[in-house]
Structure formats: structure tokens, C-alpha cells
Design an enzyme around this catalytic site. Structure first.
Site, PDB file in Angstrom:
ATOM      1  CE1 TYR A 287      -1.318   7.598  -2.190  1.00 16.68           C
ATOM      2  CE2 TYR A 287       0.526   8.369  -3.495  1.00 16.68           C
ATOM      3  CZ  TYR A 287      -0.261   7.340  -3.034  1.00 16.68           C
ATOM      4  OH  TYR A 287       0.003   6.049  -3.404  1.00 16.68           O
ATOM      5  CE1 TYR A 337       1.844   4.923  -0.922  1.00 13.50           C
ATOM      6  CE2 TYR A 337       2.397   2.712  -1.654  1.00 13.50           C
ATOM      7  CZ  TYR A 337       1.900   3.975  -1.926  1.00 13.50           C
ATOM      8  OH  TYR A 337       1.458   4.284  -3.180  1.00 13.50           O
TER       9      TYR A 337
END
Length: 382
Positions: A287, A337
């Protein structure tokens, strides 16, 4: 957790286009991604009986079920903490299917963050209790909170902007190989990085993730059912969530050590339930809302020791052919994103052998959710 080990698999993935602005609303994008994932799996919408998504998802289960044409649902779940919930959506479906509560699960995330508002700009909403300890002192955005952790990390361990650049560059290089990535045709150079504007010092423009419109989904079934699907199954070998004691979102104020965040808690459980170790991981989708999270996660998940995350990135370690290729679709920094869901689908592509930046012979993949908030992780294998 032992009952979950390789007992379920991801058999379908789907996504919409990614862009700064898409015209369709979030519900339409969600439907498109889910239908694409079901088609990829060769499963009819009427067979779906389980759903999982984020508490921040705007499209609810009733809307999605009616629009796509699901049958009766017997399990549905939502996971909080934004990007920290990505992998947990898949883990919840795996647990439900392994326990006999459902047979075909769909996890999804649809978002119009590129063209929509920023959550922290809504001044009509009363601050949650944790934010009352941060925002009055200037930590207004997630970037500000992570910048403080990054400064602490750089001070204690000697990490530099060069190390953060290594992360940004690896993600951008992979996006430059991925036609679906927002940054597909936009290479990054060291000069561009070092001279870009500050967002929240020491984080510059390229240390921050994209703001993207788009949606993604995946389909989870039992190991037995997976044999009949269109693609070779990607097995969910281990899954974990992590919320450390005395946690304070993003800044870790009350932890004994603010630099050992939720990744450390999730990792202990992930490896405990696994037949694998960090040395067995062929590719990692970590991440990357902000570049420092990669350094913290490399340490938390056991790829290097405390304070060694910066040095780990040197010498092309994060590139294809390096010690640990990461974010091979471009990640949140350079592909899109969508709260980390594209890291899940990219992990599946790697183990199918269909990534645009394929790691030769990849058979195991780590996928992680947001570090700095209560998090989750998956170990996938072919």
C-alpha cells in the site's frame, strides 16, 4: 485461520478505466467493475450470495444487488478505516465461504476521488475524537500526518529523500509499462522528483498518491468451485487484520513506538497462519498512499530489520529483477488510487502471469492494505 489456508481462491477480477475525471457516477462504475469480474470468472450474477466492501463505499448492497441482478444474499460485510480495509474485504468473503455461509463472493470499491471532494474539507462535520488531538495543531490532511512519521523515521534511522525517490521511481517505472495506468505515458526523473513542490515537508508531490476516479472488483469462491472457472485460481493462502494496542490513527501517538504501526500486528498473524515466510514472496503489492509507508511496511512485514527500510530500496531492489519487485501495475502512486484495491487485482495478475510488468515465475504474492491505520493483508499463491 487454519481452515482458511488455500481453501478459497480469487477467480475473477474486473476494473473500469482510471482517470482524474470519469463522467459516470460511482454506482455505475461499481456495477461495471463487478460485471467485468464476474465475466472474467465465468460466473452469472444470479449466483452471487456474498458481498464485501468498505464502510466508505457510497454504493450500498441493495443498489448493487438490484442493478447487477444478484440472487439472495446470505452474507454481506463492510470494513472500516479506508485503505486499511482493502485486503480485509477479500478475507471476510474467504471466511464466509470457508464457514459455509456463502458460495460466491464479490468484493469491490468504487470511488470518484479525482473529481470529488476531499473528506477532510467538510467543516460541517464534527471532528472525530482522534482528530481533535491532531488537526488543531496543523495536521489537517493524511499527508501532514504521514509527513510527521516520515520526519521521525528519517531522524532516527538516517533515511533520505533518495530512498523515498527509489519508491516513487519503482512505481512510476511499472506504470510506464501499464496502458491502464494514469501515469502510463509520464516518466519520472530524479530531477523532477527533487525539484517538485512540497505537499507536506518532507513529502513532495511525487511522494503522494494520485486522486482517481474508477472502480475495481474481484470474485472469491471455494477451492473446489475454482477448478471450474475460466482462469487458473489464485489461492488465498493467509489473511490477517491488524489493530495494535493503544493505536491512534496515522500518527500512532500512544504506541510505545510510533514507527511500529498496524503492519507489525497484521504481519505477525499473517505469517503465523502461513506455510510461507517473507523469503518466499516473489512479488509484493504494498500500500503506497505515501512513499514512506513502503519503508515502514518493508520492516513490518519482515523483509528487513528495524530502520533498514530505506537501505533496502537501494540498488534497484524494488524494480523487476530486484530483491522484491513491488506495485507492478504502478500502485496508488502511479496507476490509480482506489483505496488500494488495484493492488489486489495486480497481485492476481502476477500469479496468472498476465501483468504488464510480469515477474518471471511469480508464484507467491503479498498484498497489503494501508499502513498507519488499522490494516489488513493477504498472502496469495498460484
Amino acid at each position: 485461520m487454519a481452515v482458511l489456508k488455500d481453501s478459497t481462491a480469487i477467480v475473477g477480477i474486473g476494473q473500469t478505466a482510471f482517470a482524474k475525471r470519469l463522467e459516470e457516477d460511482e454506482r455505475t462504475l461499481a456495477c461495471r467493475a463487478v460485471l467485468a469480474a464476474l465475466d472474467d470468472a465465468g460466473i452469472a450474477p444470479g449466483e452471487v450470495d456474498a458481498l464485501a466492501s468498505y464502510t466508505m463505499e457510497e454504493t450500498d448492497e441493495v443498489e448493487l444487488a438490484k442493478a447487477v441482478g444478484f440472487g439472495d444474499l446470505t452474507f454481506f460485510s463492510r470494513v472500516p478505516y479506508g485503505g486499511g480495509g482493502s485486503c480485509a474485504t477479500v478475507a471476510h468473503l474467504a471466511a464466509a465461504i470457508a464457514a459455509g455461509q456463502a458460495t460466491v463472493g464479490v468484493a469491490w470499491r468504487s470511488r470518484k476521488r479525482g473529481s470529488g471532494p476531499r473528506p477532510w474539507t467538510d467543516t460541517t462535520v464534527q471532528l472525530p475524537t482522534p482528530a481533535q488531538w491532531t488537526r488543531p495543531f496543523g495536521l489537517l490532511r493524511p499527508a501532514d500526518e504521514i509527513a510527521m512519521l516520515a520526519r521521525r523515521y528519517m531522524h532516527e534511522y538516517g533515511a533520505t529523500r533518495e530512498h523515498l525517490f527509489n519508491v516513487a521511481l519503482a512505481c512510476r517505472n511499472r506504470a510506464n509499462q501499464n496502458p491502464a495506468a494514469v501515469m502510463y505515458d509520464r516518466p519520472l526523473t530524479r530531477e523532477m522528483y527533487m525539484t517538485s513542490r512540497w505537499i507536506s515537508e518532507p513529502l513532495c508531490l511525487f511522494d503522494n498518491c494520485l486522486e482517481t476516479d474508477g472502480a475495481l472488483a474481484c470474485v472469491v469462491v471455494s477451492r473446489e468451485r475454482a477448478r471450474d472457472c475460466r482462469h487458473a485460481p489464485v489461492h488465498i493462502h493467509s489473511a490477517a487484520q491488524g489493530l495494535p494496542a493503544q493505536h491512534h490513527g496515522m500518527v500512532n501517538y500512544w504506541n510505545d513506538d510510533p514507527l511500529t504501526g498496524p503492519a507489525w500486528t497484521a504481519a505477525r498473524h499473517l505469517w503465523k497462519q502461513s506455510d510461507l515466510t517473507p523469503e518466499d514472496v516473489d512479488v509484493a503489492q504494498i500500500y503506497d498512499a505515501f512513499t514512506p509507508l513502503i519503508l515502514l511496511s518493508l520492516e513490518g512485514y519482515g523483509f528487513c530489520g528495524r530502520g533498514e527500510g530505506g537501505a533496502f530500496t537501494e540498488g534497484g531492489a524494488l524494480e523487476i529483477g530486484g530483491r522484491l519487485p513491488i506495485n507492478t501495475g504502478g500502485g496508488g502512486l502511479s496507476e490509480a488510487y482506489i483505496h488500494g484495491f488495484n493492488l489486489i487485482t495486480e497481485g492476481v495478475k502476477q500469479l496468472r502471469g498476465t501483468s504488464t510488468a510480469q515477474v518471471p515465475g511469480a508464484a507467491t504474492a503479498l498484498v497489503t492494505a494501508g499502513e498507519g491505520v488499522p490494516t489488513s493483508a493477504l498472502l496469495l499463491r498460484s
